[in-house]
Every structure is written in C-alpha cells, then in structure tokens.
Design an enzyme around this catalytic site. Sequence first.
Site, PDB file in Angstrom:
ATOM      1  N   ASN A 260       4.593 -10.634   9.540  1.00  0.00           N
ATOM      2  CA  ASN A 260       3.289 -10.566  10.203  1.00  0.00           C
ATOM      3  C   ASN A 260       3.342 -11.130  11.616  1.00  0.00           C
ATOM      4  OD1 ASN A 260       0.253 -10.138  10.048  1.00  0.00           O
ATOM      5  ND2 ASN A 260       0.358 -12.302  10.614  1.00  0.00           N
TER       6      ASN A 260
ATOM      7  N   ASP B  60       3.064  -7.528   0.409  1.00  0.00           N
ATOM      8  CA  ASP B  60       1.944  -7.424   1.347  1.00  0.00           C
ATOM      9  C   ASP B  60       0.753  -8.141   0.716  1.00  0.00           C
ATOM     10  OD1 ASP B  60      -0.259  -6.721   2.884  1.00  0.00           O
ATOM     11  OD2 ASP B  60       0.422  -4.679   3.242  1.00  0.00           O
TER      12      ASP B  60
ATOM     13  N   GLN C  59       9.877  -4.789   9.001  1.00  0.00           N
ATOM     14  CA  GLN C  59      10.187  -4.953   7.569  1.00  0.00           C
ATOM     15  C   GLN C  59      11.648  -4.619   7.289  1.00  0.00           C
ATOM     16  OE1 GLN C  59       8.921  -6.260   5.005  1.00  0.00           O
ATOM     17  NE2 GLN C  59       6.701  -6.284   5.211  1.00  0.00           N
TER      18      GLN C  59
ATOM     19  N   HIS D 120      -7.773  -9.150   3.549  1.00  0.00           N
ATOM     20  CA  HIS D 120      -6.916  -8.683   2.451  1.00  0.00           C
ATOM     21  C   HIS D 120      -7.570  -8.629   1.072  1.00  0.00           C
ATOM     22  CE1 HIS D 120      -2.997  -7.436   1.051  1.00  0.00           C
ATOM     23  NE2 HIS D 120      -3.235  -8.162  -0.030  1.00  0.00           N
TER      24      HIS D 120
ATOM     25  N   CYS E  60      -6.314  -1.740  13.109  1.00  0.00           N
ATOM     26  CA  CYS E  60      -7.696  -1.891  12.623  1.00  0.00           C
ATOM     27  C   CYS E  60      -8.685  -1.245  13.583  1.00  0.00           C
ATOM     28  CB  CYS E  60      -8.019  -3.375  12.396  1.00  0.00           C
ATOM     29  SG  CYS E  60      -7.087  -4.071  11.015  1.00  0.00           S
TER      30      CYS E  60
ATOM     31  N   SER F  67       5.265  -2.056  12.547  1.00  0.00           N
ATOM     32  CA  SER F  67       5.249  -3.032  11.443  1.00  0.00           C
ATOM     33  C   SER F  67       6.471  -2.848  10.553  1.00  0.00           C
ATOM     34  CB  SER F  67       4.008  -2.833  10.573  1.00  0.00           C
ATOM     35  OG  SER F  67       2.864  -2.799  11.367  1.00  0.00           O
TER      36      SER F  67
ATOM     37  N   SER G 153      -5.651   1.578  -2.496  1.00  0.00           N
ATOM     38  CA  SER G 153      -4.989   1.961  -1.235  1.00  0.00           C
ATOM     39  C   SER G 153      -3.957   3.070  -1.371  1.00  0.00           C
ATOM     40  CB  SER G 153      -4.349   0.729  -0.591  1.00  0.00           C
ATOM     41  OG  SER G 153      -3.331   0.224  -1.413  1.00  0.00           O
TER      42      SER G 153
ATOM     43  N   GLU H 226       4.290  -9.036   4.712  1.00  0.00           N
ATOM     44  CA  GLU H 226       3.659  -8.166   5.711  1.00  0.00           C
ATOM     45  C   GLU H 226       2.429  -8.761   6.404  1.00  0.00           C
ATOM     46  OE1 GLU H 226       4.526  -5.159   6.741  1.00  0.00           O
ATOM     47  OE2 GLU H 226       2.713  -4.117   7.364  1.00  0.00           O
TER      48      GLU H 226
ATOM     49  N   HIS I 213       0.814  -1.226   0.000  1.00  0.00           N
ATOM     50  CA  HIS I 213       0.000   0.000   0.000  1.00  0.00           C
ATOM     51  C   HIS I 213       0.846   1.274   0.000  1.00  0.00           C
ATOM     52  CE1 HIS I 213      -3.225  -2.747   1.104  1.00  0.00           C
ATOM     53  NE2 HIS I 213      -2.581  -3.100   2.190  1.00  0.00           N
TER      54      HIS I 213
ATOM     55  N   HIS J 288      -3.891   2.386   8.587  1.00  0.00           N
ATOM     56  CA  HIS J 288      -3.458   2.539   9.979  1.00  0.00           C
ATOM     57  C   HIS J 288      -2.633   3.813  10.143  1.00  0.00           C
ATOM     58  CE1 HIS J 288      -4.871  -1.452  10.109  1.00  0.00           C
ATOM     59  NE2 HIS J 288      -3.745  -2.121  10.214  1.00  0.00           N
TER      60      HIS J 288
ATOM     61  N   LYS K 252       4.134  -6.796  15.206  1.00  0.00           N
ATOM     62  CA  LYS K 252       3.332  -6.544  14.009  1.00  0.00           C
ATOM     63  C   LYS K 252       1.898  -7.017  14.288  1.00  0.00           C
ATOM     64  CE  LYS K 252       1.484  -6.568   9.833  1.00  0.00           C
ATOM     65  NZ  LYS K 252       0.134  -7.050   9.562  1.00  0.00           N
TER      66      LYS K 252
ATOM     67  N   SER L 166       1.704  -0.396  -5.441  1.00  0.00           N
ATOM     68  CA  SER L 166       0.787  -0.664  -4.341  1.00  0.00           C
ATOM     69  C   SER L 166       0.343  -2.131  -4.399  1.00  0.00           C
ATOM     70  CB  SER L 166      -0.418   0.270  -4.460  1.00  0.00           C
ATOM     71  OG  SER L 166      -0.960   0.519  -3.191  1.00  0.00           O
TER      72      SER L 166
ATOM     73  N   ASP M 294      -0.370  -3.843  14.801  1.00  0.00           N
ATOM     74  CA  ASP M 294      -0.980  -3.391  13.535  1.00  0.00           C
ATOM     75  C   ASP M 294      -2.363  -4.023  13.348  1.00  0.00           C
ATOM     76  OD1 ASP M 294      -1.631  -4.043  10.720  1.00  0.00           O
ATOM     77  OD2 ASP M 294       0.287  -3.200  10.132  1.00  0.00           O
ATOM     78  N   ASN M 295      -2.413  -5.364  13.384  1.00  0.00           N
ATOM     79  CA  ASN M 295      -3.668  -6.047  13.083  1.00  0.00           C
ATOM     80  C   ASN M 295      -4.758  -5.692  14.104  1.00  0.00           C
ATOM     81  OD1 ASN M 295      -1.544  -7.207  11.669  1.00  0.00           O
ATOM     82  ND2 ASN M 295      -2.457  -9.234  11.594  1.00  0.00           N
TER      83      ASN M 295
HETATM   84  P1  NAD Z   1      -6.355 -14.433  12.061  1.00  0.00           P
HETATM   85  O1  NAD Z   1      -6.008 -15.753  11.501  1.00  0.00           O
HETATM   86  O2  NAD Z   1      -5.749 -13.979  13.341  1.00  0.00           O
HETATM   87  O3  NAD Z   1      -7.943 -14.297  12.234  1.00  0.00           O
HETATM   88  C1  NAD Z   1      -8.877 -14.747  11.309  1.00  0.00           C
HETATM   89  C2  NAD Z   1     -10.011 -15.391  12.109  1.00  0.00           C
HETATM   90  O4  NAD Z   1     -11.097 -15.677  11.233  1.00  0.00           O
HETATM   91  C3  NAD Z   1      -9.615 -16.710  12.761  1.00  0.00           C
HETATM   92  O5  NAD Z   1      -9.850 -16.659  14.147  1.00  0.00           O
HETATM   93  C4  NAD Z   1     -10.489 -17.745  12.068  1.00  0.00           C
HETATM   94  O6  NAD Z   1     -10.879 -18.808  12.938  1.00  0.00           O
HETATM   95  C5  NAD Z   1     -11.671 -16.909  11.633  1.00  0.00           C
HETATM   96  N1  NAD Z   1     -12.414 -17.472  10.491  1.00  0.00           N
HETATM   97  C6  NAD Z   1     -11.961 -18.143   9.405  1.00  0.00           C
HETATM   98  N2  NAD Z   1     -12.967 -18.475   8.584  1.00  0.00           N
HETATM   99  C7  NAD Z   1     -14.102 -18.007   9.170  1.00  0.00           C
HETATM  100  C8  NAD Z   1     -15.473 -18.033   8.805  1.00  0.00           C
HETATM  101  N3  NAD Z   1     -15.886 -18.621   7.674  1.00  0.00           N
HETATM  102  N4  NAD Z   1     -16.363 -17.443   9.643  1.00  0.00           N
HETATM  103  C9  NAD Z   1     -15.979 -16.848  10.790  1.00  0.00           C
HETATM  104  N5  NAD Z   1     -14.666 -16.797  11.189  1.00  0.00           N
HETATM  105  C10 NAD Z   1     -13.757 -17.366  10.383  1.00  0.00           C
HETATM  106  O7  NAD Z   1      -6.024 -13.366  10.913  1.00  0.00           O
HETATM  107  P2  NAD Z   1      -5.850 -11.790  11.113  1.00  0.00           P
HETATM  108  O8  NAD Z   1      -4.427 -11.489  11.392  1.00  0.00           O
HETATM  109  O9  NAD Z   1      -6.900 -11.327  12.012  1.00  0.00           O
HETATM  110  O10 NAD Z   1      -6.098 -11.284   9.605  1.00  0.00           O
HETATM  111  C11 NAD Z   1      -7.371 -11.354   9.009  1.00  0.00           C
HETATM  112  C12 NAD Z   1      -7.312 -10.745   7.608  1.00  0.00           C
HETATM  113  O11 NAD Z   1      -7.032  -9.347   7.713  1.00  0.00           O
HETATM  114  C13 NAD Z   1      -6.216 -11.303   6.718  1.00  0.00           C
HETATM  115  O12 NAD Z   1      -6.673 -11.317   5.398  1.00  0.00           O
HETATM  116  C14 NAD Z   1      -5.100 -10.283   6.853  1.00  0.00           C
HETATM  117  O13 NAD Z   1      -4.195 -10.333   5.772  1.00  0.00           O
HETATM  118  C15 NAD Z   1      -5.896  -9.011   6.909  1.00  0.00           C
HETATM  119  N6  NAD Z   1      -5.268  -7.835   7.527  1.00  0.00           N
HETATM  120  C16 NAD Z   1      -5.760  -6.627   7.118  1.00  0.00           C
HETATM  121  C17 NAD Z   1      -5.249  -5.474   7.661  1.00  0.00           C
HETATM  122  C18 NAD Z   1      -5.759  -4.148   7.189  1.00  0.00           C
HETATM  123  O14 NAD Z   1      -5.134  -3.126   7.445  1.00  0.00           O
HETATM  124  N7  NAD Z   1      -6.889  -4.085   6.529  1.00  0.00           N
HETATM  125  C19 NAD Z   1      -4.255  -5.520   8.639  1.00  0.00           C
HETATM  126  C20 NAD Z   1      -3.808  -6.762   9.059  1.00  0.00           C
HETATM  127  C21 NAD Z   1      -4.327  -7.916   8.500  1.00  0.00           C
HETATM  128  N1  ADE Z   2      -1.794  -1.398   6.131  1.00  0.00           N
HETATM  129  C1  ADE Z   2      -2.732  -0.878   6.924  1.00  0.00           C
HETATM  130  N2  ADE Z   2      -2.582   0.452   7.053  1.00  0.00           N
HETATM  131  C2  ADE Z   2      -1.503   0.788   6.299  1.00  0.00           C
HETATM  132  C3  ADE Z   2      -0.854   2.016   6.038  1.00  0.00           C
HETATM  133  N3  ADE Z   2      -1.276   3.162   6.576  1.00  0.00           N
HETATM  134  N4  ADE Z   2       0.209   1.985   5.230  1.00  0.00           N
HETATM  135  C4  ADE Z   2       0.639   0.818   4.694  1.00  0.00           C
HETATM  136  N5  ADE Z   2       0.077  -0.371   4.916  1.00  0.00           N
HETATM  137  C5  ADE Z   2      -0.999  -0.388   5.720  1.00  0.00           C
END
Ligand code: NAD
Ligand code: ADE
Length: 477
Positions: free
Chosen positions: A224, A138, A412, A344, A238, A408, A89, A199, A61, A400, A229, A84, A233-234
């Site tokens: 990750n 990522d 890296q 993701h 979020c 995070s 993003s 990532e 991103h 974030h 991280k 990206s 971050d997660n």
């Molecule tokens: P995680 O493995 O810790 O959590 C995922 C959870 O979903 C698990 O507890 C699992 O049991 C549950 N799950 C799986 N299938 C399911 C279903 N059908 N119904 C209900 N629950 C279900 O993973 P995470 O670290 O929380 O990451 C989740 C996603 O978010 C990933 O795709 C990751 O890459 C992404 N992510 C996004 C950001 C962002 O900024 N948007 C940041 C970090 C991670």
């Molecule tokens: N993932 C989630 N937030 C982000 C940010 N601000 N920059 C890069 N990667 C990210």
Amino acid sequence: MTAKTSKKSKGEYLVRDIGLADFGRKEIEIAEYEMPGLMATREKYRAAKPLAGIRIMGCLHMTIQTAVLIETLAELGADLRWCSCNIFSTQDHAAAAIAKRGIPIFAYKGESIQEYWEFVMKAMIWPDGKGPDQIVDDGGDATGLVHMGVKGELDPAFLKTAPKSADEKAIFGILKDIRKKDRKFWQKIAAGIRGVSEETTTGIHRLNHLAKAGELLFPAINVNDSVTKSKFDNVYGCRHSLPDGIKRAMDVLLSGKQVVVCGYGDVGKGCAEAMKNERARVIVTEVDPICALQACMAGFQVARVEDALKTADVYVTCTGNCRVITAKHMAGMKDQAIVCNIGHFDDEIDVAGLKAVKGIKVTEIKGHECPVHKYTFPDGHSIYLLAEGRLVNLGCATGHPNFVMSCSFSNQVLAQIEIASKKLEKQVYLIPKKLDEEVARLHLAKCGAKLSKLTQEQADYIGVKVSGPFKPEGYRY
Ligand code: NAD
Ligand code: ADE
C-alpha cells in the site's frame, strides 16, 4: 446460486458460471493492453521464473485486473489458489476465465459470509493438505485467519469467547471444526509461510498492530505505501470508481447535490475531487488537522457529520475507521439520502446498528449484482444504503480501472519476488524506492511522457544519483 465445483479441468474451481469464461478472456485481453507495468514485469521475469513452484494463495478482489495479476504470477512460475476479499467484489466472468485456465479459484459475486470464509479456506489449503508459501492479501483476512487459527490452538479459551460479528461466527466455526481433527494445523500452516504482501491501508493497520504486539507470525511487505500504489490507486482509482459505483447504483445526478466525504486521506482526496468534478457541493469531515487544512486549501468546506444531516444528499465514508456514520446519524438524515462506503470494511457505516433500529423496514431495490437497499425509519423517512455498507466501487461497479491497477499490481509482483528470493524477518517492510520509481517508469510511455535526464553536475548539486532514487526516504509526494 449456480456456483459449482469441478475437478475436471486442471484445477478445482467454484465460480458462478464457467460459461462466462470466454467473455472474461476478451476483457482480460483488453486489460493487458492497459496494464503496461504488469506486462513488462511478465516479460522481464518470464525466462528466470523467480516464483517457480512457489505456492501462492491470493485473497484479493477477483476482478479482470486481478486476473491479469494472477496470470502474471503464473507466468513467473507460481502455483496459485485464489479467493476474493469481499463478498460483492468478484466479477464472475473474470473468475470463470481463471477457472477455465486451470487455476483454482473460489469466488462469485454475492457470496454469503459463511461461504466467503469457506472459500478463503479452500484457497489456503492445497490438495496435499499443505498451506501456502506466500500470501497476496487485501485487507488482511487471509493473514488474520492464520493468526486467529494459531491463537485458537495456543489458547483454546479464545474460541469459546462470544463472536462479535457474523465474520467471527463463521471463522470460529471453521476453526473449531479443524481443531477437532488436528490441534497443530495452523501452527504448521504458519510455519510454512515465507511472507505476505498486503495491498491496502486497512490491512497495513492490522499488520502494524500485530508487529507492535510482537505477534506477527511471518514477514510482511507493505504494498500500500509504495508511492505508486497509495498515491495512485487510492487517489485516482477511487476518483474513477466512486462516481461509477454511485451512478450504477442510483442513476442519480450528482451535480448540485450536497455530498459529505468522511476522511480526507488518500482515498478521501480522490473521492472529494471526483464529487467536485461532478459539480456536487462537497463537505469533508476529518479528525486530523493537517488533512482538514488540506481539504480547506482544496476549496472544500470542513464540517462534522452532525452539521450536514439536515441538508446532505449523499454520504461517502473513506476513513478506514469504524462507526463514522452511526445509526443515530442515519435516523437524523434527510429523506432519500444515499449512504455508501469506499473504505475496506462494512463497519464505517454502522450497518449492524442500522439493522437493529426498532421498527426499521428494509426493502431490497437491487440484488447482489449492484446491491441497493432502502431503509425506512419508523418516522417515515428513508435512506438508501449501497453495497450493504461494503466497498461501493467494487460492490456496485467494477472497481478501479486497468491502468491504475497495473501500478498497484506491479508492486504486488515485485513484493512476491522479494519474499521468494530473500530471507526476511518477521516485520513489515516497504518496497525499496528504486523499485517504486521503476513501477512509475514502466507506465510513462503509455501516457506519452518523456523523462528529463539529470546531468552529473545537477545530480551532485541536489545530492542524488543520475539514475535515482530521486527523493529521500521521507519525501511525501
Ligand atoms: P488514510 O489513512 O490515508 O485516510 C483516512 C483518513 O480518515 C485519515 O486522514 C484520517 O485522519 C481520517 N479519519 C479517521 N477517522 C475519522 C473519523 N472518525 N472522521 C473523519 N475522518 C477520519 O487511508 P486511505 O488510504 O485513504 O484508505 C481509507 C480506506 O479506504 C481504508 O480502509 C483502505 O483500506 C480503503 N481503500 C479502499 C479502496 C477501494 O478501492 N475501495 C482503495 C484503497 C484503499
Ligand atoms: N481494488 C480496487 N479496484 C480493484 C480492481 N479493479 N481489482 C482489484 N482490486 C481492486
């Protein structure tokens, strides 16, 4: 689209508007103040330049925070090219500032899927035709492209299979074009790659899959699963950026609304807490009994998506899984429900299935700056889909904030130094716990925290060194 290519500055670039560079620079300067880990890493390694001359391709991103990462890698000597990892993003002012500094960058907010993969290719190949020594990935798209490229060369039938998605269609087209000119192109690129640092959770799933099948073509470092991280971050990232995305998209009061959070892993914990903090009534869905019980202990109702359809106002997916919310679910939702994803990829919500519903009407409410679409079903009820089912926090907001991304991205940088300085095997490595603790240490002063120090007697009593690591490998935090 006002993107343009130019070779006038030190590097090539393809950004929406180079005129945004000064604004980008001002926000980068604010970010630097809030990213103590990255800045300390910069200071520590600036003289030694452990990445001198190393070609690093980034597919992550293109935000203000990422600009600080890119400039840190550059300070350490790296020769960078960047794109990206999501079509929505990019922060265009961040991309412009990086372009103006002379680092090749190919990204703008609102790319088409075809452009996205073309930009990944542009970031992958240097002007001399060579590929990267190292990748910052990522979600695994850059890594996946190299693996698909090699697969297509070793088994040309692979490229003749019917593409299963718009992404695969674009990738197959690019791979077929390259194959016409050079049948060993990807094998040469893969052979030159010393390693990738990944990532996110979904990218790690993909790497583990390749490693398990014995198909991983180069070493990988799992960023990750550094504690600093995924447990920061997660969760906290979020917790900040999910409500930001929903509010910018819909300007809706979350208080009193019923919000369904699908998945209670690291991201789900942050999302559910954020919705609770907004005084929403939160329902969690889970498949894992441990996470489901954790959700109960945190005071959330655990139920199934089906149980909530008639009452829920907002749905958030964060499972890293596919088709968690189906077209059938959306057909059964209450009128005006808001549906978004913070995992993701865009298949957690079955967007393809939704678009294929017979008689469905799509109305664009807001365009690429903050994508919101209204889907009206033949029975007259509508749902709002945010960011076209892609990451809502980056598609509808700015992701974030600086401080959490500093944690995070410090990981890296350490991972990239590790790849550059060690001969690693083709497997997936974790960053050593000592370095993970170091990343946390670098962020404490900013929070006004003062660490206690173990006495030798105490260290011996609990069986650790006075200087750490303070926990055994399997400790879960
Ligand atoms: P995680 O493995 O810790 O959590 C995922 C959870 O979903 C698990 O507890 C699992 O049991 C549950 N799950 C799986 N299938 C399911 C279903 N059908 N119904 C209900 N629950 C279900 O993973 P995470 O670290 O929380 O990451 C989740 C996603 O978010 C990933 O795709 C990751 O890459 C992404 N992510 C996004 C950001 C962002 O900024 N948007 C940041 C970090 C991670
Ligand atoms: N993932 C989630 N937030 C982000 C940010 N601000 N920059 C890069 N990667 C990210």
